[in-house]
Every structure is written in structure tokens, then in C-alpha cells.
Design an enzyme around this catalytic site. Structure first.
Site, mmCIF file in Angstrom:
data_model
loop_
_atom_site.group_PDB
_atom_site.id
_atom_site.type_symbol
_atom_site.label_atom_id
_atom_site.label_comp_id
_atom_site.label_asym_id
_atom_site.label_seq_id
_atom_site.Cartn_x
_atom_site.Cartn_y
_atom_site.Cartn_z
ATOM 1 N N CYS A 1 -10.647 2.719 -5.226
ATOM 2 C CA CYS A 1 -10.761 3.086 -3.814
ATOM 3 C C CYS A 1 -10.794 4.606 -3.762
ATOM 4 O O CYS A 1 -10.241 5.267 -4.635
ATOM 5 C CB CYS A 1 -9.502 2.550 -3.109
ATOM 6 S SG CYS A 1 -9.282 3.102 -1.424
ATOM 7 N N ASP B 1 -12.870 2.560 4.624
ATOM 8 C CA ASP B 1 -11.675 2.532 5.466
ATOM 9 C C ASP B 1 -12.000 2.004 6.850
ATOM 10 O O ASP B 1 -11.105 1.782 7.661
ATOM 11 C CB ASP B 1 -11.075 3.942 5.581
ATOM 12 C CG ASP B 1 -10.091 4.202 4.458
ATOM 13 O OD1 ASP B 1 -9.723 3.246 3.751
ATOM 14 O OD2 ASP B 1 -9.683 5.366 4.278
ATOM 15 N N LYS C 1 -4.206 -1.148 -6.676
ATOM 16 C CA LYS C 1 -5.271 -0.463 -5.923
ATOM 17 C C LYS C 1 -5.173 1.023 -6.273
ATOM 18 O O LYS C 1 -4.183 1.680 -5.947
ATOM 19 C CB LYS C 1 -5.057 -0.693 -4.420
ATOM 20 C CG LYS C 1 -6.044 0.038 -3.526
ATOM 21 C CD LYS C 1 -5.772 -0.366 -2.067
ATOM 22 C CE LYS C 1 -6.551 0.462 -1.069
ATOM 23 N NZ LYS C 1 -6.098 0.216 0.312
ATOM 24 N N ASP D 1 0.846 -1.206 0.000
ATOM 25 C CA ASP D 1 0.000 0.000 0.000
ATOM 26 C C ASP D 1 0.874 1.246 0.000
ATOM 27 O O ASP D 1 2.035 1.218 -0.424
ATOM 28 C CB ASP D 1 -0.974 -0.065 1.203
ATOM 29 C CG ASP D 1 -2.269 0.688 0.969
ATOM 30 O OD1 ASP D 1 -2.239 1.930 1.033
ATOM 31 O OD2 ASP D 1 -3.316 0.054 0.691
ATOM 32 N N ASP D 2 0.351 2.342 0.477
ATOM 33 C CA ASP D 2 1.011 3.647 0.470
ATOM 34 C C ASP D 2 2.420 3.571 1.063
ATOM 35 O O ASP D 2 2.708 2.724 1.901
ATOM 36 C CB ASP D 2 0.143 4.599 1.317
ATOM 37 C CG ASP D 2 0.333 6.045 0.921
ATOM 38 O OD1 ASP D 2 1.320 6.340 0.230
ATOM 39 O OD2 ASP D 2 -0.513 6.868 1.312
ATOM 40 N N ASN E 1 -7.777 10.248 -2.531
ATOM 41 C CA ASN E 1 -7.956 10.532 -1.107
ATOM 42 C C ASN E 1 -8.386 11.939 -0.748
ATOM 43 O O ASN E 1 -8.219 12.363 0.398
ATOM 44 C CB ASN E 1 -6.689 10.162 -0.345
ATOM 45 C CG ASN E 1 -6.700 8.684 0.013
ATOM 46 O OD1 ASN E 1 -7.744 8.136 0.343
ATOM 47 N ND2 ASN E 1 -5.555 8.038 -0.071
ATOM 48 N N ARG F 1 -5.816 16.301 2.981
ATOM 49 C CA ARG F 1 -4.805 15.288 3.294
ATOM 50 C C ARG F 1 -3.424 15.755 2.786
ATOM 51 O O ARG F 1 -2.645 14.975 2.245
ATOM 52 C CB ARG F 1 -5.185 13.949 2.656
ATOM 53 C CG ARG F 1 -4.806 12.756 3.537
ATOM 54 C CD ARG F 1 -4.983 11.446 2.795
ATOM 55 N NE ARG F 1 -4.767 10.322 3.687
ATOM 56 C CZ ARG F 1 -4.160 9.205 3.323
ATOM 57 N NH1 ARG F 1 -3.722 9.056 2.098
ATOM 58 N NH2 ARG F 1 -4.008 8.226 4.176
ATOM 59 N N ASP G 1 -6.328 4.637 -5.776
ATOM 60 C CA ASP G 1 -6.977 5.387 -4.697
ATOM 61 C C ASP G 1 -7.220 6.838 -5.100
ATOM 62 O O ASP G 1 -6.655 7.349 -6.069
ATOM 63 C CB ASP G 1 -6.069 5.329 -3.456
ATOM 64 C CG ASP G 1 -6.840 5.416 -2.152
ATOM 65 O OD1 ASP G 1 -7.986 5.880 -2.171
ATOM 66 O OD2 ASP G 1 -6.274 5.033 -1.112
HETATM 67 C C1 GLA Z 1 -6.886 5.445 1.733
HETATM 68 C C2 GLA Z 1 -7.311 4.018 1.548
HETATM 69 C C3 GLA Z 1 -6.579 3.153 2.520
HETATM 70 C C4 GLA Z 1 -5.096 3.305 2.319
HETATM 71 C C5 GLA Z 1 -4.706 4.757 2.463
HETATM 72 C C6 GLA Z 1 -3.264 4.965 2.088
HETATM 73 O O1 GLA Z 1 -7.328 5.955 2.921
HETATM 74 O O2 GLA Z 1 -8.673 3.891 1.662
HETATM 75 O O3 GLA Z 1 -6.957 1.811 2.360
HETATM 76 O O4 GLA Z 1 -4.765 2.811 1.069
HETATM 77 O O5 GLA Z 1 -5.500 5.572 1.602
HETATM 78 O O6 GLA Z 1 -2.899 6.283 2.172
#
Ligand code: GLA
Length: 993
Positions: free
Chosen positions: A755, A777, A705, A595-596, A709, A672, A707
Site C-alpha cells: 500500500c 484510499d 499491510k 491498521d495504524d 505514506n 504527513r 504502507d
Molecule cells: C494510508 C493507507 C490507509 C491507512 C492509513 C493509515 O493512507 O492507505 O489505508 O492504512 O495509511 O495511516
């Protein structure tokens, strides 16, 4: 029933689109429902019906009798003749000169108005002939021309025309496939083996979608318009004008001008008709007496008497006017579905699966054209609608709003609307509200479909539908940007639903160049069920699984994954990821998603977005190295990206500050700590596409994935001029779709999950590109059972990213048992969101057991029909079940959200089973805790605590009517039940397919 009638019935019982030229009636026949509208005498598209199928032979145009004119509503519009040069002609004495001039004027008239207002010209012609006759007779040309005289002339003219055209009216009709007389039906769509004439006769011959090019979004110009022999034969033709003319009516004007009363015999009043006559003689009320506000319409313009929320609004640049009456011009019915260009939409696997009707409407004065697309998906109770607008006039036009569709419902005692509302980590609560007088709007102006609302609403007319009972009409927009669904209850108790792009802040500039004179709306999916909200969801689940998500992922069960986010957040590096993968491998997890935190200078939310290359301090061997090492451990490798965003502290922003959405010289709003890239710019799309392409090529990445945000602010693009700024939010999402399309086409084997801060973009638009979406989340099992329940109203569980996370949960700090967390996650795309390095060997063993179970259950979750049993929004528990299509197997899941001590639960009544089939009911993973009645203590029980013994044998009838007793003994307790038809059971053999 005679053979021909039987034949007609069977033809029209098949899904397709049928046009009745005599009634000017369109019947859109779905699997178990019918949608019908007609072209009225004023060329409006008048909605008639949507509901269960009706008898084909019934002339349902009687339904328009429910339209009763209201005294204050404007009446139908009247056409004003465009008489050219007649004033001047009146002055000319010399006959030859007069005749030459006449020819010139007539030609000019034709050129100015190629479509021609034939009626005006006929009247003009008639007036001219009378005047000429009087002139030859030496009559007094200063007398006013009486309306009766013109009406007589018209009659004569009509007779003459009929004589000369009668062969056309009586043209031999084409025989049907089986040789039966065609009657009022026009040519069949395609003619599979007789007598199975299938769907889709239209006014024009059927065209295969594949053969249609860009122009196919509009009916062919050669397609006959309404005034073809078909239409002239219509019993709904306006009645003879003379009958309507007040007998005393005469023109005050001098010859040869045509008196305006001839064109508007009832203008300004109800004419000679009493109110009672108007109410009883409905044909006479149409079109001049019944204005648009009185009708149910398929598409509504503004400024001509319909005071409800219109389907579109325009401003004409020529004079600033916004009045834009539109009329039916022509239509075409084609096999298959005409896909919108570069937009997500339901698709078909072959042109046999759908029929499309394209109706063209036009503002005759300006040439602004609207193509309304209706597609019947034959295997579902689904119709899709969208609108294409083309400015074929001489001056630019600004669209101020354009909905994908307008849906008018006739009056009901009451209407209810269900929609999905919430917020971050609390997405898609099920809200059902009574619609009151006025307008209720569900919308997003955030640049994404949002956590707050969802582009899906359900209308229940009359009574509030339950899961199993009641009529439901669903509207789901295949769109991920700003949307609106507005529900307006009028003074008549009728309901208008409009759905499409949110008009707030939206404009679209249609100039006159071929490349830029067109706008395409997103598609709205209309669904129907008379089996309650559950029936509607099951239809949507099927069509989204089968004809929306990318074909290559249809009914594919994804690998069980572990995501690094809640295990390590930004603290990822090669060693940590390898150690997580190794621990996960011991539990039989199949894929690791990084992930991130892996790219650029990304150590927290303040930097790195936009720099889509690995941080070599953290991953010295790059993505290739980490993917290889994870693969060697036996796991697939996936990765997280957030392509639409940029951090101010990033190489990308430093190189291209103008690439973010912002108004120069104004402050920027961050969310963010990040900004939004201007995806309306082609160069931004190309850059991000190239970077992601490079990334995907650099290593063995099997999952992405995607995203998003934060939501959009300062929606302004430095690329586009002032006329286009209202387009940016839509251009943004089109740009995102475009990059998504290119990437998924370039890497079809890569599984994409979308996402947006959890489930902030859970919509049908994104499902077109990614078969699964991260649902929220909030990974707490109890919160999730409500979020997933709500999401399932529109979207299939197979699309819901659902992971088992650690306890106490990171969002709620609540502790729930592994069993409950697993059951909730098994109701979606299954995975883990915890640190496997911290698991004990017992926990690893337990997880292995759940993964094994998930493998057994997943086909039911992915392919089966979902029945919701207990709503967490109406009770303290949630329960649902998935039933295989052959009804032989099912799995039931129940979760206790809040235990009220001393209160018993209702029996869990199952659904979707065959009543006469004997089923074996087996409780999987029984409970482990029990109260010791002698001591009062809660104790662990070896061997499990069963709800009603290990196994039961019951018929579907008993399971559905009497139900299963369920006891939950603590908050977050849960139950998992497998149901399977007893092999060899005779009753089941007879009812199962
Ligand atoms: C969002 C996604 C999380 C994760 C974070 C990473 O909030 O929904 O699942 O991937 O970003 O920054």
C-alpha cells in the site's frame, strides 16, 4: 510441403528463440507473436519486426530496405587502424632487426587488444607484405601505396585464409533430433521426444539456467563471436572492399602506413554511389552509408549519430568523454530464465517454460560491456527485457542513465499511447493520447512508482485500438521506484520507446572492482496483442497471477477481512478491536486487520513511526494478547506497518537521526509529519527487518499491510560518498525489496498486502512480493469503479484490495447502496472498511448474504479472464465481466456512475463466451426500487426488480452480438449477472474444452 520444410515450420512455430547464423537473425517466437532483430554489418542490433508470426522461411532482412539515408545524418562509423611502430620500422635497414621488431610489435598489438581488431591487423599485415616484397625487389619505397594494391593483397590473403579454413566452413552439421538435415539452424535447445524439436537453437549449445552461476548474466566468453564460420557464411557480409573503393582512390600517405581511406572508403561522402543507387542497392548502403539515426535499433548509444533518446549515457572518468559506441560481440541462448539478483521479475516454474537470449555488446575501446537479456515466456505473448552493464575496463565509468530496453517502431500514419495517470485517491485514469512529433514522457521522480503515473504504457500503431480490436504493444516495468517511459516520434514518423529507471537525478558509478563494476536494470515486460487493449490486459493478468506474485498465493482466495482504519482511525485499543472483531464475526467476516495506531506513541500522524512494538497503554496484553482474543472470536489477525518511515517523535529517530534521508545542515521536508528512512543503508535494512521479524514472531499474525505514506525528498545518504549520491533513490528501493524478500522468505505463510497512501505503488515490482495491493484510499464505490477499471488495464483484479466502506463515504460523502459497494469490492480482494458495531441486524444479514455471494464469485474473479465492457472514462457507466477459462461460467458487473434522466443505455454486449453455447443468464440481487408510474413516486418493491425477468436462456452469439438490455434508475444503481452454460447442451459440449 516436403517433410523437412514441414518440420522446420513446426519447429519454428513453437515458442522459443531461434538464431539464424547466415542472416545473423534472431527470431523470438512467442505464443502468438514474433519479435525479430539482426546483427547488421556494423554490429548494431537492428530491429526488424514485432507482430503476428510470419512464415519462417521468409528472409525478413528485406525489411531494412525501409531505411533511407538522410543527407544530414552522419553515416556509419569507420574503424581506424591502430598501427604500431610502423613509422619506426620504415627506418630500419637490417632485415633481421626489422623482422624481430615486427614480431614484438605484433605481440604488443595482440596484448593491448586481446579481442583483436582482426581486420585492422589483416590490412596492416597486407601492407607490410607488400612493402616487404617491394623492398626485396628493390622497389621505390617512397611511392604511395595504392588502395588497389592493398585491396589485391587483401583478396590474396582472403583466398589463402579460405583455403586453409574451408574445412571449418563445411563442417558436418549435427543431425536434427529426427535425423532431418539441420540446414541453417543450429543446435536445438533440448530434444524432447522426436519430432517435437523444441525452441531455442542458438549459436552455442543450450545451457540450463540452473547450471549457470553469476556469470550467466553474460554470454560465456567461450561462446563464438560473430566471426565464426556461421557468420562468415552470411550473405550479409560486407561486400568485397575493392568493389566499393573509388577506383581513383589512392593514399597520399607513405608506406608502410595504411591509408585511412582503405578503412573508410565512403567516408565523408556517399562515395561513388548516386542517391538512386543508394536507395536501390541496400546492401551497399550498409554499414558505412546508413548511420544509426536511420535504423531501428535494439539498443542505442550516444554520440555516434543516433540523435534519438539513447538507451544509456556514460561519462568516462579518464577523460570526461561520453562517446560510447557499442558493438555486438557474442550471444548465448539458454533454457529458462536468468533471474536478476535481488530484483523482482517474472519467474518460471521450470526451465521448459522460457528461453533466454543474452546478447553481449561492448565498447571495444574501454571494455564497457552490456548484456541484453531477452526472455520469451512460452505460454504467453510476453518477452521480458533487461540490461546488465559491466565495466571491465581499467578506469571507472559513471552511468548517467540506463534504460531496461529500447523499442523502435517503424513509421506509421499515427501512434497512440495509453497510460494510467491520476493522483491520491484518484489513481490510474485511463489516458489515451495521440503521440505528436517530439518526446512524451510518463515518469515518476517521487521515489515510488506513484499515484500520478504508472510504469505501464500501451502503444497502438496506426489506429487507436479498442477493447476488442487493434494491435497493442504493452510495456510494464517490474519496478517500484523512479521510472520513465519515453515515447519519441522522430522526423521520419517512427517511434522510439525507452523504458527503465528515470534518468533524472540518477547516476551509477561503475568502478573496476569485481563486486562493484556491475549494474543491473529492472525488467520490462513487453506484451503483444492483436485483440485490442482487452487482449493485452488478459495476457498481463495471467502472467502476473501465474508467474509474478509469490507462488504460494497463486489462485488462493484470501479471507474476507475487516480493516480498522475507517472504523476507528488512530483510536484503537484492545477493547475496541475486540468489539470490532465480535461484530464482524456476526457478519461472517474472517479476518481483522489492525491498521495504524497500535505501536509506539502513535496517536496521530505526528509520532511513533519506526517504533514497531505495541503501545502497552492501548494493548496491555501486547500483540500476542490481541491476536489471541481476535482468534478466539473466530477471526484471523493481521496488522499494518509502515517500515520505510520514521517520525521525528520516535525512539528510533532519537537514537539514529542519521538514518533518515537528508542533507546534513539543510532543512528537512516532512510529509504527513514524517521522514523517510535511508533504506540504502544495510544497517537500516537490518534493523527494520529484525524489528518486523520480532513483531511477526510475537503473535499469531497472518497478514501484513505494508504502507508507505509519503514520497522521497532530500535524497541523500550520509552513508555513501559523493560519487554514489545519484544511486540513492535506486538503492532505496533495492533496500526495500531486500527487506521484503527476507521477510516473505522467513514468513511464507503470512499474506502481505502492499500500500502507499492507497494506490501510490501499484506496480509489478511490489506484486512480486505481495500478491495484493491496496488500490486507493478512495473507498467510494463510484470512484472505485473508475480506479479499478483503470488499474485493470495492466494488473489483475485478484491483486486489487477493494473494501465495502460506510455511507456517506469518508472521501466523497456520497451514499451508494450496499449492493453497488459490494459488487465493486467483489471485483477485487474483498473486505470491509467500516465500523461493524454500528450495523443493524438487517445490515448484518445483508452483509452475510453478500459474503456468501462473494465466495461463489471469487473463483471467477481470481482465475477467470476479465473483459471490460463499458468504460467509465468514456461513458456514464462501468461494466466488466469475468469468464472462466473453460467458458462455462461468467459473472457480469455493471455500475451506473451518473444517471442522465431520460437517456437510455446501450445494450450490454457480453464478451468471451462461446458463440454456440446456450447459457443461462441469471440476475443476482435484483433491484429493490421502482418508479410507480401512477403516482410518480419511487417505491420499494418486495421480490425485486429484474432487468429482463429472472432468467434468460441465450446463446453466446446472441449475448455478444445483441447484448443485454440494462436499465439503471438512479445514480449508483448496479447490476450483477451470473452466466452459466446450460448443462448437457450439445453445442456447448462441442466447443468447450
Ligand atoms: C494510508 C493507507 C490507509 C491507512 C492509513 C493509515 O493512507 O492507505 O489505508 O492504512 O495509511 O495511516
Amino acid at each position: 510441403m516436403n517433410a523437412s520444410k514441414q518440420f522446420k515450420e513446426s519447429v519454428h512455430d513453437q515458442p522459443g528463440i531461434y538464431y539464424d547464423g547466415q542472416l545473423r537473425l534472431f527470431r523470438l517466437r512467442c505464443k502468438n507473436s514474433l519479435y525479430a532483430f539482426r546483427v547488421d554489418d556494423a554490429r548494431n542490433l537492428e530491429h526488424l519486426y514485432w507482430g503476428p508470426p510470419l512464415t519462417h522461411d521468409d528472409d525478413i532482412t528485406y525489411l531494412i530496405r525501409s531505411h533511407v539515408p538522410a543527407p544530414f545524418d552522419p553515416k556509419g562509423t569507420v574503424s581506424v587502424a591502430k598501427i604500431m611502430g610502423l613509422d619506426e620500422l620504415a627506418e630500419i635497414e637490417d632485415f633481421q632487426e626489422l623482422s624481430d621488431k615486427w614480431k614484438i610489435y605484433t605481440r604488443q598489438h595482440d596484448e593491448d587488444d586481446p579481442e583483436g581488431d582482426k581486420r585492422s591487423r589483416r590490412l596492416e599485415n597486407a601492407s607490410w607484405r607488400i612493402w616487404h616484397r617491394e623492398r626485396n625487389r628493390g622497389g621505390d619505397l617512397s611511392d604511395p601505396l595504392s588502395a588497389d594494391a592493398v585491396a589485391d593483397a587483401l583478396k590474396l590473403e582472403k583466398r589463402r585464409r579460405e583455403q586453409s579454413e574451408s574445412p571449418a566452413l563445411d563442417q558436418p552439421r549435427e543431425p536434427m533430433a529426427n535425423g532431418a538435415a539441420q540446414g541453417r539452424f543450429s543446435r536445438p535447445a533440448h530434444q524432447p521426444s522426436a519430432p517435437g524439436l523444441k525452441r531455442g537453437p542458438g549459436v552455442v549449445s543450450m545451457v540450463n539456467v540452473a547450471a549457470l552461476g553469476r556469470e550467466s548474466e553474460f554470454p560465456s566468453l567461450t561462446a563464438p563471436a560473430l566471426d565464426t564460420p556461421h557468420a562468415r557464411a552470411s550473405p550479409l557480409q560486407p561486400m568485397d572492399r575493392k568493389d566499393r573503393l573509388p577506383s581513383s582512390s589512392s593514399s597520399p600517405k607513405m608506406l608502410p602506413k595504411v591509408p585511412s581511406t582503405i578503412y573508410s572508403p565512403l567516408a565523408g561522402s556517399f562515395g561513388d554511389l548516386t542517391m538512386q543507387e543508394q536507395a536501390t542497392n541496400w546492401r551497399e548502403l550498409d554499414p558505412e552509408v546508413l548511420g544509426k539515426n536511420t535504423k531501428l535499433l535494439e539498443f542505442s548509444d550516444q554520440g555516434t549519430g543516433d540523435y534519438r533518446d539513447p538507451s544509456f549515457k556514460v561519462i568516462f572518468s579518464k577523460d570526461g568523454s561520453s562517446v560510447c559506441p557499442i558493438e555486438y560481440v557474442r550471444h548465448r541462448i539458454v533454457d529458462g530464465k536468468v533471474m536478476p539478483r535481488r530484483m523482482p521479475a517474472l519467474y518460471t516454474d521450470s526451465s521448459e517454460e522460457a528461453t533466454t537470449l543474452i546478447v553481449e555488446m561492448e565498447d571495444r575501446l574501454t571494455g564497457l560491456r552490456f548484456a541484453l537479456h531477452y526472455t520469451v515466456m512460452h505460454d504467453y505473448d510476453i518477452i521480458t527485457r533487461r540490461t546488465v552493464v559491466v565495466n571491465s575496463g581499467k578506469d571507472p565509468v559513471t552511468l548517467n542513465h540506463i534504460y531496461s530496453g529500447t523499442f523502435d517502431f517503424d513509421a506509421e500514419s499515427q501512434f497512440y499511447m495509453t497510460h494510467l495517470a491520476g493522483g491520491w485517491a484518484r489513481e490510474r485514469d485511463v489516458i489515451t493520447q495521440k503521440l505528436e512529433y517530439g518526446t512524451n514522457v510518463v515518469k515518476s521522480s517521487r521515489g515510488a512508482s506513484s499515484h500520478q503515473f504508472n510504469p505501464h504504457i500501451v502503444i497502438h500503431p496506426g489506429e487507436e485500438a479498442t477493447e476488442d480490436r487493434g494491435e497493442c504493444f504493452g510495456f510494464t516495468l517490474v519496478y517500484s521506484g523512479n521510472f520513465a517511459a519515453s515515447c519519441e516520434i522522430t522526423e521520419y514518423g517512427r517511434l522510439r520507446v525507452n523504458m527503465g529507471i528515470n534518468p533524472e537525478g540518477f547516476t551509477w558509478y561503475l568502478d573496476t572492482k569485481r563486486e562493484t563494476n556491475t549494474f543491473r536494470s529492472p525488467e520490462v515486460v513487453m506484451s503483444y496483442s492483436n485483440a485490442g487493449v482487452g487482449g493485452l490486459s488478459r495476457t498481463l493478468h495471467r502472467v502476473f497471477r501465474e508467474r509474478l506474485i509469490p507462488r504460494q498465493w497463486r489462485y488462493k482466495i484470501p479471507p474476507v477481512l475487516i480493516n480498522t482504519w475507517e472504523a476507528a482511525y488512530f483510536d484503537v485499543n484492545h477493547e475496541i478491536v475486540v468489539s470490532i472483531a465480535s461484530a464482524a464475526a456476526k457478519a461472517d467476516i474472517e479476518m481483522l486487520v489492525l491498521d495504524d495506531g497500535w505501536f509506539g506513541q502513535r496517536n496521530d500522524t505526528r509520532s511513533g513511526l519506526g517504533d514497531w512494538y505495541p503501545n502497552l497503554d492501548k494493548f496491555p496484553r501486547g500483540l500476542k494478547g490481541i491476536a489471541r482474543d481476535v482468534n478466539q472470536i473466530g477471526l484471523k489477525f493481521g496488522i499494518w506497518v509502515e517500515p520505510e518511515m520514521v517520525s521525528m517523535n520516535s525512539d528510533l529517530y532519537r537514537a539514529h537521526p542519521e538514518w533518515c534521508l537528508c542533507v546534513p545542515e539543510r532543512k528537512l521536508t516532512t510529509g504527513r509529519n514524517q521522514l523517510v528512512l535511508d533504506f540504502s543503508r544495510k544497517e537500516v535494512q537490518d534493523h527494520i527487518y529484525n524489528e518486523l521479524h520480532k513483531m511477526l514472531n510475537s503473535a499469531n499474525i497472518e497478514y501484513v499491510k505494508w504502507d508507505m505514506n509519503r514520497h522521497l525528498t532530500e535524497v541523500f545518504s550520509q552513508q555513501w560518498d559523493r560519487t554514489r549520491q545519484g544511486e540513492i533513490a535506486h538503492r532505496f528501493i533495492l533496500g526495500v525489496y531486500e527487506v521484503f524478500r527476507r521477510l516473505t522468505e522467513a514468513f511464507p505463510q503470512v499474506l502481505f498486502e502492499s500500500c502507499s497512501g492507497g494506490g501510490g505503488r501499484f506496480d509489478a515490482g511490489f506484486l512480486y512480493y505481495s500478491p495484493q495491493i491496496w488500490t486507493s484510499d478512495n473507498t467510494d464505490a463510484l470512484s472505485r469503479s473508475a480506479i479499478q477499471y483503470g488499474t485493470s488495464l495492466a494488473y489483475p483484479c485478484s491483486a486489487m484490495g477493494a473494501h465495502v466502506s460506510t455511507v456517506p463515504n469518508h472521501q466523497t460523502h456520497r451514499s451508494t447502496p450496499m449492493k453497488t459497494r459490494s459488487i465493486v469490492a467483489m471485483s477485487g480482494t474483498f473486505g470491509y472498511e467500516l465500523d461493524p458495531r454500528t450495523l443493524t441486524s438487517d445490515e448484518i444479514k445483508e452483509i452475510k448474504g453478500y459474503i456468501e455471494l462473494q465466495k461463489r464469485i471469487a473463483p471467477l474473479v481470481y482465475e477467470g479472464d476479465m473483459y471490460r465492457l463499458w468504460s467509465p472514462f468514456k461513458s456514464n457507466s462501468a461494466a466488466w465481466m469475468f469468464v472462466s477459462r473453460d467458458q462455462k461460467r461468467a459473472v457480469v458487473m455493471g455500475i451506473n456512475i451518473r444517471r442522465i434522466v431520460g437517456r437510455l443505455l446501450p445494450r450490454l454486449k457480453l464478451r468471451g463466451l462461446c458463440p454456440n453455447t446456450k447459457y443461462e443468464v441469471e440476475e443476482l440481487c435484483p433491484g429493490t426500487l421502482m418508479r410507480n408510474n401512477d403516482t410518480g413516486a419511487i417505491e420499494h418493491v418486495i421480490g425485486g426488480v429484474y432487468q429482463y425477468g429472472e432468467k434468460l436462456h441465450m446463446t453466446g452469439k446472441t449475448l455478444q452480438n445483441a447484448g443485454l438490455p440494462v436499465k439503471f434508475i438512479f445514480d449508483a444503481d448496479s447490476v450483477l449477472i451470473a452466466i452459466s452454460a446450460v448443462p448437457g447442451d450439445q453445442s456447448s459440449a462441442s466447443v468447450l474444452n
